[in-house]
Write an enzyme that holds these catalytic residues in place. Structure first.
Site: not given
Ligand code: M7G
Length: 334
Positions: A204, A265, A269, A273-274
């Site tokens: 993002k 979170h 999604s 783990l991140h």
């Molecule tokens: P989440 O808490 O699993 O879900 O965070 P959310 O997307 O509903 O917040 C996943 C995070 O990974 C989010 O902030 C996404 O913007 C980020 N993200 C998702 N994808 C598919 C990618 C990617 O391909 N590359 C990077 N750098 N970030 C990603």
């Protein structure tokens, strides 16, 4: 370790352009580290199916389209368009010059113009999800939300079986960990397979300004799905992410720990783990109390009770059309 950190917030324009092009390439390709040249969308044609979400305030538009229809039934794609934030230096330069203007209104000391900015000031960030699954379409659509209360038992009996059957693919995470995608975007790495992680800019963030700084730390260890799996055993990993992540962001961007929001979170999604690192002043999506859990508090909870997250009831919001909500309702009715 990633390349040595560069101090300060703003980098040179040339470097930014190179990086931006690489980012666009990486987003467009299913696997890859981006290219410096012009890119193409990974599909042809785009027949609008539905506006999934739009916001005049955020200047964003989420579209579902059918693509590649010339070669069969077509496939689904999600395209997210977002007007990028202004660059103060470039705007100041533009105003000092002779910008192309049309007068809309003039009254006393007040006037209003339509300004036609040059391309570098009228950028639109386009994020593509292709091919998009039904789950992606659901994720990006706007829906009414409903709170659920998930006890430890509910997690085991309702949530976990559902997640195992149908969560979003985490191939993109493995591509990052295996350096098959976004390798050049890595800001910092602790390579330890058990307690290490990779820190890189979130999808993002376009990295043009620090106001909306957004990075994610992805742990190397596989199999930790979410907050629910964390126990005291994971404390060294979590402490590394907290301490080394903050230090790397200070070194690279000059943003100190007291100006960062560091959180997980629940529900995420993606079930690997991140940890999210966002600028404190940035109202990033998913920072509400029903979804964000500060990493510092997670660490403290695990210090106090090693199995805190297996026992606790966790409350979060689900979209009205989320099948998991239906599972909870069915369980409550049975
Ligand atoms: P989440 O808490 O699993 O879900 O965070 P959310 O997307 O509903 O917040 C996943 C995070 O990974 C989010 O902030 C996404 O913007 C980020 N993200 C998702 N994808 C598919 C990618 C990617 O391909 N590359 C990077 N750098 N970030 C990603």
């Amino acid at each position: 370790m990633a390349e040595p950190a560069a101090q300060g917030g703003k980098r040179k324009r040339e470097e930014e352009e190179e990086e931006e092009e690489a980012v666009e390439g990486a987003e467009a390709a299913s696997v890859g580290n981006g290219t410096a040249g012009p890119a193409r969308f990974p599909f042809t044609g785009f027949r609008l199916q539905k506006v999934l979400r739009e916001s005049a305030r955020d200047k964003t538009l989420f579209l579902h389209g059918k693509v590649n229809e010339s070669s069969g039934d077509g496939q689904d794609a999600v395209v997210i368009l977002e007007k990028t934030p202004f660059q103060v230096d470039e705007v100041a330069q533009l105003l000092a010059g002779n910008p192309e203007l049309r007068l809309r209104l003039s009254n006393d000391v007040y006037s209003n113009y339509q300004l036609a900015p040059p391309p570098q000031l009228s950028g639109v960030k386009a994020t593509v999800v292709f091919p998009a699954t039904a789950k992606h379409l659901q994720k990006y659509g706007r829906q009414e939300l409903h709170m659920v209360e998930e006890s430890g038992e509910d997690y085991t009996n309702i949530t976990l079986p559902y997640l195992e059957a149908q969560s979003l693919s985490i191939q993109w995470v493995y591509n990052i960990l295996d350096k098959k995608a976004e390798a050049e975007r890595i800001i910092y790495e602790n390579p330890d397979p058990s307690d290490g992680f990779i820190l890189l800019p979130d999808l993002k963030w376009d990295q043009k300004q620090l106001e909306d700084l957004y990075l994610i730390a992805i742990c190397h260890r596989r199999g930790i799905k979410s907050l629910r799996d964390l126990t005291a055993e994971h404390l060294p990993l979590l402490r590394n992410i907290q301490r080394e992540g903050q230090e790397a962001i200070l070194q690279r961007y000059g943003v100190g720990p007291d100006r960062l929001r560091v959180y997980l979170h629940y529900q995420p999604s993606y079930y690997h783990l991140h940890v999210h690192f966002t600028a404190l002043g940035h109202e990033a999506p998913g920072t509400g109390v029903e979804r964000a859990h500060l990493l510092a508090e997670v660490i403290e909870n695990l210090q106090l009770a090693p199995r805190h997250y297996q026992c606790r009831t966790l409350r979060y919001a689900l979209r009205a059309d989320d099948p998991l909500l239906a599972c909870f309702r069915a369980a409550a009715g049975s």
